[in-house]
Design a protein around this motif. Structure first.
Motif, mmCIF file in Angstrom:
data_model
loop_
_atom_site.group_PDB
_atom_site.id
_atom_site.type_symbol
_atom_site.label_atom_id
_atom_site.label_comp_id
_atom_site.label_asym_id
_atom_site.label_seq_id
_atom_site.Cartn_x
_atom_site.Cartn_y
_atom_site.Cartn_z
ATOM 1 N N UNK A 99 0.810 -1.062 -0.002
ATOM 2 C CA UNK A 99 0.091 0.123 -0.103
ATOM 3 C C UNK A 99 0.932 1.305 -0.036
ATOM 4 N N UNK A 100 2.171 1.497 0.869
ATOM 5 C CA UNK A 100 2.843 2.454 0.853
ATOM 6 C C UNK A 100 3.732 2.693 -0.457
ATOM 7 N N UNK A 101 4.098 1.604 -0.910
ATOM 8 C CA UNK A 101 4.877 1.648 -1.993
ATOM 9 C C UNK A 101 4.351 1.968 -3.380
ATOM 10 N N UNK A 102 2.966 1.463 -3.472
ATOM 11 C CA UNK A 102 2.075 1.898 -4.509
ATOM 12 C C UNK A 102 1.631 3.104 -4.489
ATOM 13 N N UNK A 103 1.348 3.838 -3.229
ATOM 14 C CA UNK A 103 1.076 5.353 -3.049
ATOM 15 C C UNK A 103 2.127 6.096 -3.310
ATOM 16 N N UNK A 104 3.215 5.694 -3.104
ATOM 17 C CA UNK A 104 4.441 6.547 -3.460
ATOM 18 C C UNK A 104 4.667 6.683 -4.916
ATOM 19 N N UNK A 105 4.363 5.485 -5.794
ATOM 20 C CA UNK A 105 4.579 5.458 -7.205
ATOM 21 C C UNK A 105 3.560 6.265 -7.593
ATOM 22 N N UNK A 106 2.370 6.466 -7.124
ATOM 23 C CA UNK A 106 1.297 6.946 -7.685
ATOM 24 C C UNK A 106 1.160 8.602 -7.424
ATOM 25 N N UNK A 107 1.624 9.101 -6.083
ATOM 26 C CA UNK A 107 1.457 10.309 -5.616
ATOM 27 C C UNK A 107 2.064 11.443 -6.663
ATOM 28 N N UNK A 108 1.748 12.607 -6.707
ATOM 29 C CA UNK A 108 2.253 13.561 -7.692
ATOM 30 C C UNK A 108 3.719 14.046 -7.332
ATOM 31 N N UNK A 109 3.682 14.129 -6.008
ATOM 32 C CA UNK A 109 4.751 14.968 -5.240
ATOM 33 C C UNK A 109 4.695 14.284 -3.743
ATOM 34 N N UNK A 110 5.955 14.691 -3.235
ATOM 35 C CA UNK A 110 6.347 14.429 -1.736
ATOM 36 C C UNK A 110 4.990 15.117 -0.927
ATOM 37 N N UNK A 111 4.833 16.199 -0.939
ATOM 38 C CA UNK A 111 3.770 16.820 -0.234
ATOM 39 C C UNK A 111 2.305 16.225 -0.127
ATOM 40 N N UNK A 112 2.061 15.668 -1.178
ATOM 41 C CA UNK A 112 0.755 14.923 -1.546
ATOM 42 C C UNK A 112 0.834 13.559 -1.143
ATOM 43 N N UNK A 113 2.137 12.762 -0.995
ATOM 44 C CA UNK A 113 2.385 11.437 -0.547
ATOM 45 C C UNK A 113 1.504 10.999 0.908
ATOM 46 N N UNK A 114 1.421 11.807 1.746
ATOM 47 C CA UNK A 114 0.800 11.629 2.990
ATOM 48 C C UNK A 114 -0.764 11.509 2.859
ATOM 49 N N UNK A 115 -1.177 12.175 1.804
ATOM 50 C CA UNK A 115 -2.771 12.208 1.620
ATOM 51 C C UNK A 115 -2.976 10.816 0.554
ATOM 52 N N UNK A 116 -2.004 10.394 0.004
ATOM 53 C CA UNK A 116 -2.514 9.422 -1.231
ATOM 54 C C UNK A 116 -2.742 7.933 -0.404
ATOM 55 N N UNK A 117 -3.953 7.437 -0.595
ATOM 56 C CA UNK A 117 -4.445 6.086 0.107
ATOM 57 C C UNK A 117 -5.190 5.560 -1.236
ATOM 58 N N UNK A 118 -4.890 4.388 -1.637
ATOM 59 C CA UNK A 118 -5.412 3.924 -2.831
ATOM 60 C C UNK A 118 -6.646 2.840 -2.196
ATOM 61 N N UNK A 119 -6.884 2.829 -1.071
ATOM 62 C CA UNK A 119 -7.908 1.963 -0.617
ATOM 63 C C UNK A 119 -9.386 2.357 -1.112
ATOM 64 N N UNK A 120 -9.373 3.343 -1.571
ATOM 65 C CA UNK A 120 -10.744 3.676 -2.077
ATOM 66 C C UNK A 120 -10.928 2.739 -3.353
ATOM 67 N N UNK A 121 -10.049 2.195 -4.195
ATOM 68 C CA UNK A 121 -10.497 1.388 -5.301
ATOM 69 C C UNK A 121 -9.568 0.019 -4.959
ATOM 70 N N UNK A 122 -8.830 -0.253 -4.048
ATOM 71 C CA UNK A 122 -8.294 -1.460 -3.911
ATOM 72 C C UNK A 122 -8.610 -1.987 -2.388
ATOM 73 N N UNK A 123 -8.740 -3.264 -2.533
ATOM 74 C CA UNK A 123 -8.755 -3.987 -0.953
ATOM 75 C C UNK A 123 -7.403 -4.761 -0.879
ATOM 76 N N UNK A 124 -6.483 -3.929 -0.217
ATOM 77 C CA UNK A 124 -5.202 -4.647 -0.061
ATOM 78 C C UNK A 124 -5.334 -5.689 1.090
#
Length: 256
Positions: A99-124
């Motif tokens: 979850x954290x590795x995929x969020x880091x790959x998807x987040x547009x920048x470091x500032x938004x990484x903390x707010x990037x949570x992909x669990x809206x469309x994935x069940x990890x």
């Protein structure tokens, strides 16, 4: 069961050859196994990627999961999905850091990484050694010999079993994984030399020897690196194993 190869280039994509990715189907259930560089395009040529029923990742090296971010774009931004991805979240079985590795790959920048949570469309779902049911498949995961946390798999359905080594060096777990399977999908990234680093990949010799020891029904060779001669790997495996051997190809479907 039907296994479709979406890509089979080892460690990096090659010319017109995506990295690792496979589609395992049975009873109208579509299980993605890995989603490396270029494999989403191959999947899209065969079926709507939003129709996947689950995803499994052996480990988190980019050549096995790089297209996950592109799939996330589809799941979040497709204007007319057949099913709302936020209602039907995709089960993703992967090592605990996914979850954290995929969020880091998807987040547009470091500032938004903390707010990037992909669990809206994935069940990890955290992958661990053991047996579990994924759709119609009984899936056995075993930890294998590769630098990050990595799992090989046995998929069983309807009395047939296919084992997938993932990326691994020689280890005792492989013999248990492959023992007596109908099909072994095995990596052989390079030809055999004594100075190859241990605990990383198999050679054609080592994969062939594994298939012979495990008495597998058929050997499918995958993950040959783009700088390695696949014919040499195939010849090594044939010298060690006298059963049916196939050097897999992109876009080809193999019955199990």
């Amino acid at each position: 069961m039907r296994l479709t190869v979406l890509g089979c280039s080892g460690s990096a994509p090659g010319p017109h050859e995506p990295s690792s990715g496979y589609l395992l189907e049975a009873d109208d259930f579509a299980l993605g196994v890995e989603l490396g560089n270029g494999t989403l395009a191959e999947l899209s040529a065969r079926r709507d990627p939003l129709s996947l029923d689950a995803l499994v990742f052996s480990h988190l090296h980019p050549d096995h999961c790089a297209d996950f971010s592109a799939l996330t774009v589809l799941r979040r931004w497709h204007p007319t999905p057949p099913v709302d991805p936020r209602v039907r979240r995709l089960p993703v079985y992967a090592p605990k850091e996914a979850p954290t590795r995929f969020a880091a790959a998807y987040a547009p920048d470091q500032a938004e990484l903390a707010e990037t949570d992909l669990s809206d469309v994935y069940d990890f779902r955290v992958l661990a050694a053991g047996v579990q049911t994924i759709g119609p498949f009984t899936v056995t995961a075993v930890e294998v010999n590769h630098p990050p946390e990595t799992y090989g798999f046995r998929f069983t359905h309807g009395g047939r079993t296919i084992a997938y080594t993932a990326d691994t060096g020689v280890c005792a777990a492989l013999d248990d994984l492959a023992a007596g399977v109908d099909v072994l999908l095995g990596e052989a990234s390079w030809t055999h030399r004594d100075d190859r680093p241990a605990g990383v990949h198999l050679s054609g010799v080592q994969l062939g020897e594994l298939a012979a020891r495990a008495s597998v029904g058929r050997l499918l060779i995958t993950h040959v690196a783009p700088w390695t001669d696949p014919r040499a790997v195939l010849a090594e495996a044939r010298a060690a194993y006298d059963g049916e051997i196939v050097l897999v190809g992109r876009g080809v479907t193999y019955p199990v």
